[in-house]
Design a protein around this motif. Structure first.
Motif, PDB file in Angstrom:
ATOM      1  N   ARG A   1      23.812  25.651 101.903  1.00  0.00           N
ATOM      2  CA  ARG A   1      24.260  24.313 102.319  1.00  0.00           C
ATOM      3  C   ARG A   1      25.158  24.539 103.532  1.00  0.00           C
ATOM      4  O   ARG A   1      26.257  25.073 103.406  1.00  0.00           O
ATOM      5  N   ALA A   2      24.661  24.178 104.720  1.00  0.00           N
ATOM      6  CA  ALA A   2      25.390  24.487 105.952  1.00  0.00           C
ATOM      7  C   ALA A   2      25.834  23.230 106.689  1.00  0.00           C
ATOM      8  O   ALA A   2      25.022  22.344 106.951  1.00  0.00           O
ATOM      9  N   GLU A   3      27.102  23.190 107.011  1.00  0.00           N
ATOM     10  CA  GLU A   3      27.600  22.172 107.932  1.00  0.00           C
ATOM     11  C   GLU A   3      27.109  22.576 109.317  1.00  0.00           C
ATOM     12  O   GLU A   3      26.987  23.768 109.616  1.00  0.00           O
ATOM     13  N   VAL A   4      26.835  21.603 110.159  1.00  0.00           N
ATOM     14  CA  VAL A   4      26.294  21.880 111.484  1.00  0.00           C
ATOM     15  C   VAL A   4      27.342  21.609 112.554  1.00  0.00           C
ATOM     16  O   VAL A   4      27.867  20.499 112.655  1.00  0.00           O
ATOM     17  N   ALA A   5      27.629  22.633 113.343  1.00  0.00           N
ATOM     18  CA  ALA A   5      28.539  22.522 114.477  1.00  0.00           C
ATOM     19  C   ALA A   5      27.684  22.619 115.739  1.00  0.00           C
ATOM     20  O   ALA A   5      27.336  23.718 116.175  1.00  0.00           O
ATOM     21  N   ALA A   6      27.310  21.460 116.280  1.00  0.00           N
ATOM     22  CA  ALA A   6      26.358  21.437 117.392  1.00  0.00           C
ATOM     23  C   ALA A   6      26.968  20.928 118.694  1.00  0.00           C
ATOM     24  O   ALA A   6      26.281  20.857 119.706  1.00  0.00           O
ATOM     25  N   ASP A   7      28.234  20.580 118.689  1.00  0.00           N
ATOM     26  CA  ASP A   7      28.875  20.161 119.934  1.00  0.00           C
ATOM     27  C   ASP A   7      30.140  20.992 120.145  1.00  0.00           C
ATOM     28  O   ASP A   7      30.583  21.718 119.257  1.00  0.00           O
ATOM     29  N   TYR A   8      30.708  20.889 121.320  1.00  0.00           N
ATOM     30  CA  TYR A   8      31.849  21.719 121.690  1.00  0.00           C
ATOM     31  C   TYR A   8      33.006  21.583 120.691  1.00  0.00           C
ATOM     32  O   TYR A   8      33.553  22.586 120.242  1.00  0.00           O
ATOM     33  N   ALA A   9      33.364  20.373 120.325  1.00  0.00           N
ATOM     34  CA  ALA A   9      34.513  20.159 119.439  1.00  0.00           C
ATOM     35  C   ALA A   9      34.311  20.791 118.062  1.00  0.00           C
ATOM     36  O   ALA A   9      35.203  21.477 117.553  1.00  0.00           O
ATOM     37  N   THR A  10      33.149  20.582 117.457  1.00  0.00           N
ATOM     38  CA  THR A  10      32.934  21.144 116.119  1.00  0.00           C
ATOM     39  C   THR A  10      32.765  22.661 116.182  1.00  0.00           C
ATOM     40  O   THR A  10      33.206  23.367 115.268  1.00  0.00           O
ATOM     41  N   ARG A  11      32.188  23.178 117.260  1.00  0.00           N
ATOM     42  CA  ARG A  11      32.086  24.641 117.390  1.00  0.00           C
ATOM     43  C   ARG A  11      33.463  25.266 117.560  1.00  0.00           C
ATOM     44  O   ARG A  11      33.727  26.337 117.014  1.00  0.00           O
TER      45      ARG A  11
ATOM     46  N   PRO B   1      32.492  27.089  98.945  1.00  0.00           N
ATOM     47  CA  PRO B   1      31.553  27.460  97.873  1.00  0.00           C
ATOM     48  C   PRO B   1      30.698  28.660  98.270  1.00  0.00           C
ATOM     49  O   PRO B   1      30.454  28.915  99.452  1.00  0.00           O
ATOM     50  N   SER B   2      30.191  29.384  97.274  1.00  0.00           N
ATOM     51  CA  SER B   2      29.502  30.652  97.539  1.00  0.00           C
ATOM     52  C   SER B   2      28.232  30.518  98.368  1.00  0.00           C
ATOM     53  O   SER B   2      27.896  31.430  99.118  1.00  0.00           O
ATOM     54  N   ASN B   3      27.491  29.441  98.265  1.00  0.00           N
ATOM     55  CA  ASN B   3      26.261  29.287  99.049  1.00  0.00           C
ATOM     56  C   ASN B   3      26.413  28.246 100.151  1.00  0.00           C
ATOM     57  O   ASN B   3      25.428  27.616 100.544  1.00  0.00           O
ATOM     58  N   ALA B   4      27.621  28.090 100.625  1.00  0.00           N
ATOM     59  CA  ALA B   4      27.904  27.150 101.710  1.00  0.00           C
ATOM     60  C   ALA B   4      28.311  27.934 102.952  1.00  0.00           C
ATOM     61  O   ALA B   4      28.762  29.082 102.869  1.00  0.00           O
ATOM     62  N   GLY B   5      28.128  27.309 104.100  1.00  0.00           N
ATOM     63  CA  GLY B   5      28.514  27.949 105.343  1.00  0.00           C
ATOM     64  C   GLY B   5      28.510  26.959 106.480  1.00  0.00           C
ATOM     65  O   GLY B   5      28.479  25.742 106.272  1.00  0.00           O
ATOM     66  N   MET B   6      28.537  27.480 107.692  1.00  0.00           N
ATOM     67  CA  MET B   6      28.497  26.638 108.884  1.00  0.00           C
ATOM     68  C   MET B   6      27.511  27.237 109.870  1.00  0.00           C
ATOM     69  O   MET B   6      27.575  28.432 110.179  1.00  0.00           O
ATOM     70  N   LEU B   7      26.582  26.389 110.325  1.00  0.00           N
ATOM     71  CA  LEU B   7      25.604  26.767 111.336  1.00  0.00           C
ATOM     72  C   LEU B   7      26.102  26.278 112.699  1.00  0.00           C
ATOM     73  O   LEU B   7      26.331  25.086 112.891  1.00  0.00           O
ATOM     74  N   PHE B   8      26.277  27.210 113.617  1.00  0.00           N
ATOM     75  CA  PHE B   8      26.665  26.880 114.986  1.00  0.00           C
ATOM     76  C   PHE B   8      25.390  26.842 115.823  1.00  0.00           C
ATOM     77  O   PHE B   8      24.614  27.800 115.824  1.00  0.00           O
ATOM     78  N   ILE B   9      25.187  25.731 116.508  1.00  0.00           N
ATOM     79  CA  ILE B   9      24.037  25.586 117.399  1.00  0.00           C
ATOM     80  C   ILE B   9      24.576  25.557 118.820  1.00  0.00           C
ATOM     81  O   ILE B   9      25.370  24.678 119.175  1.00  0.00           O
TER      82      ILE B   9
END
Length: 140
Positions: A32-42, A53-61
């Motif tokens: 389960r990945a939060e998406v950081a696709a713009d400058y502010a979220t990255r 959580p153990s199977n959570a993360g963040m995807l940087f685009i």
């Protein structure tokens, strides 16, 4: 009663900006990945979080494939970051210590990075060459 609720709501801090969430997979492992696709979220990434959580993360685009680097300033969690190319293949995985400004870089041009709790990739045998499925906008 409504007045008390309204006053309590007004006094509470503003909620954090919501980011999109996607389901990714690394083989049979769901993420389960939060998406950081713009400058502010990255730039904010996973800063100031006390747990994940153990199977959570963040995807940087990223806007373009290049040798992107990451750091852990104001990040409280130990993380592992996988740099991923345009074909969804992991290039390299970097273990990152919390609250440091050390650079952790892709070993060749990357379009994406996926941050998970430290050791997540190694514990599941997910390594360079493994493919990540479910990345938004990527056709398989």
């Amino acid at each position: 009663m409504r007045l008390l609720f309204a006053l309590a709501l007004a006094a509470s801090p503003a909620p954090a900006q919501q980011v999109p969430v996607v389901q990714l997979n690394a083989g049979m492992h769901l993420i389960r990945a939060e998406v950081a696709a713009d400058y502010a979220t990255r730039m904010t990434g996973l800063m100031h979080r006390a747990s994940m959580p153990s199977n959570a993360g963040m995807l940087f685009i990223f806007d373009e494939a290049t040798t992107h680097c990451m750091w852990m300033k104001n990040t409280l969690l130990p993380l592992s970051g996988a740099f991923i190319d345009d074909l969804r293949a992991i290039i390299n995985v970097e273990d990152m210590a919390p609250q440091t400004e050390d650079s952790h870089c892709a070993s060749r041009p990357a379009r994406y990075a996926l941050e998970m709790n430290r050791g997540w990739f190694a514990a599941r045998g997910v390594k360079p060459g493994s493919r990540i499925g479910g990345i938004p906008g990527v056709k398989y």
